[in-house]
Design a protein around this motif. Sequence first.
Motif, PDB file in Angstrom:
ATOM      1  N   ARG A 123     -33.929 -67.958 -55.386  1.00  0.00           N
ATOM      2  CA  ARG A 123     -34.634 -67.180 -56.086  1.00  0.00           C
ATOM      3  C   ARG A 123     -34.624 -67.507 -57.603  1.00  0.00           C
ATOM      4  N   VAL A 124     -33.262 -67.654 -57.956  1.00  0.00           N
ATOM      5  CA  VAL A 124     -32.822 -68.055 -59.372  1.00  0.00           C
ATOM      6  C   VAL A 124     -33.485 -69.157 -59.668  1.00  0.00           C
ATOM      7  N   LYS A 125     -33.345 -70.398 -58.912  1.00  0.00           N
ATOM      8  CA  LYS A 125     -33.903 -71.563 -58.983  1.00  0.00           C
ATOM      9  C   LYS A 125     -35.446 -71.497 -59.303  1.00  0.00           C
ATOM     10  N   ARG A 126     -36.162 -70.730 -58.568  1.00  0.00           N
ATOM     11  CA  ARG A 126     -37.349 -70.558 -58.969  1.00  0.00           C
ATOM     12  C   ARG A 126     -37.798 -70.209 -60.286  1.00  0.00           C
ATOM     13  N   HIS A 127     -37.070 -68.932 -60.581  1.00  0.00           N
ATOM     14  CA  HIS A 127     -37.263 -68.467 -61.815  1.00  0.00           C
ATOM     15  C   HIS A 127     -36.962 -69.457 -63.031  1.00  0.00           C
ATOM     16  N   GLN A 128     -35.985 -70.134 -62.751  1.00  0.00           N
ATOM     17  CA  GLN A 128     -35.578 -71.316 -63.810  1.00  0.00           C
ATOM     18  C   GLN A 128     -36.633 -72.531 -63.926  1.00  0.00           C
ATOM     19  N   ASP A 129     -37.128 -72.644 -62.867  1.00  0.00           N
ATOM     20  CA  ASP A 129     -38.205 -73.970 -62.742  1.00  0.00           C
ATOM     21  C   ASP A 129     -39.472 -73.293 -63.422  1.00  0.00           C
ATOM     22  N   GLU A 130     -39.899 -71.927 -63.705  1.00  0.00           N
ATOM     23  CA  GLU A 130     -40.896 -71.646 -64.294  1.00  0.00           C
ATOM     24  C   GLU A 130     -41.032 -71.525 -65.558  1.00  0.00           C
ATOM     25  N   ARG A 131     -39.641 -71.680 -66.203  1.00  0.00           N
ATOM     26  CA  ARG A 131     -39.418 -72.132 -67.515  1.00  0.00           C
ATOM     27  C   ARG A 131     -39.527 -73.349 -68.079  1.00  0.00           C
ATOM     28  N   GLY A 132     -40.373 -73.597 -69.220  1.00  0.00           N
ATOM     29  CA  GLY A 132     -40.473 -74.833 -69.784  1.00  0.00           C
ATOM     30  C   GLY A 132     -39.288 -75.302 -70.716  1.00  0.00           C
ATOM     31  N   PRO A 133     -39.586 -76.488 -71.403  1.00  0.00           N
ATOM     32  CA  PRO A 133     -38.465 -76.740 -72.325  1.00  0.00           C
ATOM     33  C   PRO A 133     -38.444 -75.980 -73.584  1.00  0.00           C
ATOM     34  N   GLU A 134     -39.451 -75.196 -73.810  1.00  0.00           N
ATOM     35  CA  GLU A 134     -39.683 -74.392 -74.894  1.00  0.00           C
ATOM     36  C   GLU A 134     -38.523 -73.376 -74.961  1.00  0.00           C
ATOM     37  N   TRP A 135     -38.117 -72.962 -73.915  1.00  0.00           N
ATOM     38  CA  TRP A 135     -37.369 -71.741 -73.609  1.00  0.00           C
ATOM     39  C   TRP A 135     -35.919 -72.179 -73.694  1.00  0.00           C
ATOM     40  N   THR A 136     -35.003 -71.231 -74.389  1.00  0.00           N
ATOM     41  CA  THR A 136     -33.576 -71.288 -74.395  1.00  0.00           C
ATOM     42  C   THR A 136     -33.112 -70.343 -73.476  1.00  0.00           C
ATOM     43  N   SER A 137     -32.228 -70.697 -72.537  1.00  0.00           N
ATOM     44  CA  SER A 137     -31.664 -70.136 -71.565  1.00  0.00           C
ATOM     45  C   SER A 137     -30.185 -69.673 -71.528  1.00  0.00           C
TER      46      SER A 137
END
Length: 170
Positions: free
Chosen positions: A44-58
């Motif tokens: 589930r966490v991986k799916r959320h991570q994959d939804e964010r592009g390079p413009e995001w700071t995580s």
Amino acid sequence: MIIYVTGGVRSGKSRFAMDLALRKSPNPVYVATSRIWDEDFARRVKRHQDERGPEWTSLESERDIHLLPLAGKVVVIDCVTLWLTNLFVAFEYDIEKSLAAFKAEIDALARLNATLIVISNEIGMGVHPETEAGRKFTDLQGWANQYVAAAAYEAIMIVSGLPFILKSKN
């Protein structure tokens, strides 16, 4: 400024919050509050991570979110339920201590010069929990949601991917 986004599981809360953040900033921040509890949760966490592009700071933080470098940023905090779980476990299932720690965090975050999009779950609208710990957590979640919603500039509930404005100070 806090913008509170709530709804049920898979209602579209995160997508809505992330779209809102991208409308407000070309480089938003995503704060993940979860622990990886098991393999299913890791997916589930991986799916959320994959939804964010390079413009995001995580950023990741289970507690003390107010200590992160958030000032001057547009931030998605995902989510209150997992954040509360971390507090609930840390305070050995003590509702009062968990809620006090959570409220102190929200108060500290509200003082930041930032736009904070805080995501939560409405877990009290489902089946009554079987266990004492489940009932305590449902109560804790409800009180925490009320606290964030009261502190928020805007409160939005997502149902079936559709936003319903609960509160707006516009």
